[in-house]
Design a protein around this motif. Structure first.
Motif, PDB file in Angstrom:
ATOM      1  N   LYS A 370     -43.441  60.462  23.664  1.00 19.92           N
ATOM      2  CA  LYS A 370     -42.480  60.396  22.558  1.00 19.92           C
ATOM      3  C   LYS A 370     -43.045  61.079  21.314  1.00 19.92           C
ATOM      4  O   LYS A 370     -42.332  61.795  20.605  1.00 19.92           O
ATOM      5  CB  LYS A 370     -42.091  58.951  22.266  1.00 19.92           C
ATOM      6  N   MET A 374     -41.390  64.313  19.474  1.00 23.25           N
ATOM      7  CA  MET A 374     -40.909  64.155  18.099  1.00 23.25           C
ATOM      8  C   MET A 374     -41.723  64.942  17.077  1.00 23.25           C
ATOM      9  O   MET A 374     -41.205  65.295  16.015  1.00 23.25           O
ATOM     10  CB  MET A 374     -40.894  62.673  17.743  1.00 23.25           C
ATOM     11  N   VAL A 514     -39.435  54.668  19.302  1.00 18.95           N
ATOM     12  CA  VAL A 514     -38.877  55.785  18.534  1.00 18.95           C
ATOM     13  C   VAL A 514     -38.655  55.416  17.070  1.00 18.95           C
ATOM     14  O   VAL A 514     -39.055  56.182  16.174  1.00 18.95           O
ATOM     15  CB  VAL A 514     -37.591  56.308  19.196  1.00 18.95           C
ATOM     16  N   PRO A 515     -38.044  54.269  16.740  1.00 20.88           N
ATOM     17  CA  PRO A 515     -37.903  53.909  15.319  1.00 20.88           C
ATOM     18  C   PRO A 515     -39.242  53.813  14.592  1.00 20.88           C
ATOM     19  O   PRO A 515     -39.343  54.213  13.429  1.00 20.88           O
ATOM     20  CB  PRO A 515     -37.193  52.549  15.368  1.00 20.88           C
ATOM     21  N   GLU A 518     -40.460  57.358  13.989  1.00 21.96           N
ATOM     22  CA  GLU A 518     -39.641  57.958  12.932  1.00 21.96           C
ATOM     23  C   GLU A 518     -40.079  57.485  11.557  1.00 21.96           C
ATOM     24  O   GLU A 518     -40.180  58.278  10.612  1.00 21.96           O
ATOM     25  CB  GLU A 518     -38.161  57.624  13.162  1.00 21.96           C
ATOM     26  N   LYS A 519     -40.325  56.192  11.426  1.00 23.82           N
ATOM     27  CA  LYS A 519     -40.768  55.657  10.138  1.00 23.82           C
ATOM     28  C   LYS A 519     -42.122  56.239   9.747  1.00 23.82           C
ATOM     29  O   LYS A 519     -42.335  56.625   8.586  1.00 23.82           O
ATOM     30  CB  LYS A 519     -40.849  54.134  10.193  1.00 23.82           C
ATOM     31  N   SER A 522     -41.902  59.843   8.588  1.00 27.19           N
ATOM     32  CA  SER A 522     -41.182  60.036   7.321  1.00 27.19           C
ATOM     33  C   SER A 522     -42.082  59.885   6.106  1.00 27.19           C
ATOM     34  O   SER A 522     -41.680  60.232   4.988  1.00 27.19           O
ATOM     35  CB  SER A 522     -40.024  59.040   7.229  1.00 27.19           C
TER      36      SER A 522
END
Length: 556
Positions: A370, A374, A514-515, A518-519, A522
């Motif tokens: 992942k 990403m 995934v969340p 993503e965090k 960011s």
């Protein structure tokens, strides 16, 4: 112009275009730090939490850029705290200049406060080291240190400077650009050697290339690919060679050796010519020497003649400038349009593809893949153990120097310091450190460094509550006796991250992966620790049992 020794150190760093140094001050280097404060414009100093972190950060900076990393520490325990980082750089041929303070020259040998013989201690783990007791020798010594570290086969150099030398004055003559030493790589091959090498490759029925870390250091990965494409030769890599070949390259077969892929180990076990480029035939690659490449002639292309015939007898030794050697061989070869051998290896590659059963559990393979999807252009560093091999296996690498790990020494506690150095060297890129909970305990104090300097490194903590590789060996080869390998104790890594001012995230389920990533991605000025809770008995596979050959893999 007259300068103090401390000012000369700063001027010499500036001459070498050093823009970043990592260190920790102390009594014996106070003059140097004072000069840095007053005259160090253009040189960024990174204050780490521990001297070992400084050495690893300088190492990571060097691996990501190809330029020498620089670290500084005081005498005694400050200097000895650099030793593991220096040894790490030495084993992997990383250009590093370590500057240490020493007690005044008049006190040497008197068991003075914080006195250790750091040049004696580091003699076996440096390319060279110096003890400077005369300010008139300081500038020349500093210049030679950088020349030695970066010329020929790279490596670490230590410069130990007596405190009185940093206070004394002498006339400083700016660098004239001349080399002090004749350290260029010596070409020990002949045109006939190139002819014979090309003939062997042209006529081999089952050739395989092994690309090591030397291909990355020498900047010849493009030539390795050119040779493979021209002659349709499968390519495997050592752990240090990971990212030398793009993961997507069709003829790339993956790692070779103890944790090699089935296709790499099978291909080498059946090949008739093994072309080793920039690898040292370590025990983790060859395992049982008698069963390694039993049908093959061995060709070894390397910058260092000391590596030839050290671990494996070689039929075609080629030492010298590896760029010139590779070009000389390639220009002599006629392109191959079709190779039954390559087609067979590609069939094996498809047949033996590593498939991880999806049982709904949180798996390291899923986590790493992942991240690869990403943030495909991230720099990857690792600690040592299972996390190190998983990161090599499951991340899809695209460019050389993308995978950065302690290969030769296998230093637990390497990854976070290295990630700091890489992030400072590559501020526009993401840096991911795949860590085990055992290793991370050894360097988590450097989170304070990452937080202070606003470095958005991501620590992907593959937390199995154990010393994973140790437990795996105990399970497989020691009758399941898990002696002192279970880490059934703190800390809470999320709370630890938050205590340092970083962001902490805990992940226990696949749908949370995934969340969380993503965090983490960011963030542009805060480090993030993601505590991935995985099963205590996750294993690294394939694996060659101790004493067995690379053709005797356990892969389920």
């Amino acid at each position: 112009m007259k300068l103090t020794g401390a000012d000369i150190v700063i001027e010499c760093l500036r001459e070498q275009n050093v823009d970043t140094i990592f260190g920790f001050p102390g009594g014996a280097v106070l003059n140097i730090y004072d000069s840095l404060y007053k005259k160090g414009e253009g040189i960024r100093h990174i204050l780490t939490s521990h001297e070992q972190g400084a050495a690893h950060a300088a190492d990571g900076y060097a691996r990501a850029t190809g330029k020498p990393g620089v670290c500084i520490a005081t005498s005694g325990p400050g200097a000895t705290n650099l030793v593991t980082g220096i040894a790490t750089a030495y084993m992997d041929s990383i250009p590093l200049v370590a500057i240490t303070g020493q007690v005044p020259s008049t006190l040497i040998g008197r068991d003075s406060f914080q006195e250790v013989d750091i040049t004696g201690i580091t003699e076996p783990i440096t390319k060279h080291n110096f003890l400077v007791k005369d300010v008139n020798r300081l500038a020349e010594t500093m210049r030679m240190a950088f020349e030695i570290a970066t010329t020929g086969r790279p490596g670490p150099v230590l410069v130990d400077i007596c405190k009185d030398v940093t206070a004394d004055e002498t006339e400083f003559i700016p660098f004239d650009g001349r080399k002090r030493l004749n350290l260029d790589i010596k070409d020990l091959y002949t045109e006939k050697d190139l002819d014979e090498a090309a003939y062997a490759i042209q006529n081999a029925k089952k050739p395989v290339i092994l690309a090591g870390g030397g291909t990355i250091i020498a900047g010849i990965t493009d030539l390795v690919l050119e040779l493979s494409e021209k002659m349709m030769i499968p390519v495997s890599t050592t752990l240090m060679g990971t990212s030398a070949i793009p993961s997507s390259y069709p003829l790339y077969t993956g790692l070779l050796g103890m944790h090699g892929t089935r296709v790499s180990n099978k291909a080498v076990s059946e090949c008739d010519l093994l072309i080793n480029i920039g690898a040292r035939f370590s025990d983790r690659v060859i395992s049982d020497m008698k069963r390694f490449a039993p049908y093959a002639k061995i060709m070894h292309i390397d910058a260092d003649p000391a590596e030839i015939n050290k671990n494996i007898s070689v039929h075609y030794p080629l030492t010298g400038n590896t760029d010139k050697i590779m070009k000389g061989i390639i220009e002599r070869l006629k392109k191959v349009e079709r190779s039954e051998w390559a087609e067979q290896v590609l069939k094996w590659k498809d047949e033996y593809r590593l498939v991880i059963p999806d049982n709904g559990q949180l798996k390291p393979s899923y986590i790493i893949k992942k991240f690869s999807e990403m943030v495909p252009d991230a720099y990857v560093t690792t600690e040592v153990g299972q996390n190190q091999i998983w990161a090599a296996q499951y991340f899809d690498y695209k460019f050389p120097r993308q995978y950065i790990s302690s290969g030769g020494l296998g230093t637990m506690g390497y990854g976070t310091g290295a990630a700091i150095g890489i992030q400072l060297a590559k501020p526009g890129r993401k840096v991911i450190n795949f860590a085990g909970d055992g290793s991370f305990r050894m360097n988590c104090n450097e989170l304070a460094t990452a937080v202070y300097y606003k470095l958005p490194i991501v620590i992907a903590l593959l937390n199995n509550g154990t010393l994973g590789m140790v437990r795996q060996w105990q399970t497989m080869f020691y009758g399941g006796r898990h002696s002192q390998s279970t880490l059934d104790r703190g800390p809470d890594f999320v709370k630890l991250a938050e205590a340092y001012g970083a962001i902490g995230i805990r992940v226990t389920k696949k749908e949370e992966v995934v969340p969380a990533i993503e965090k983490a991605l960011s963030q542009d000025s805060v480090p993030v620790v993601i505590d991935f809770i995985i099963d205590i008995d996750e294993r690294v596979l394939p694996i060659v049992p101790p004493g067995k050959g690379i053709d005797q893999l356990i892969y389920t």
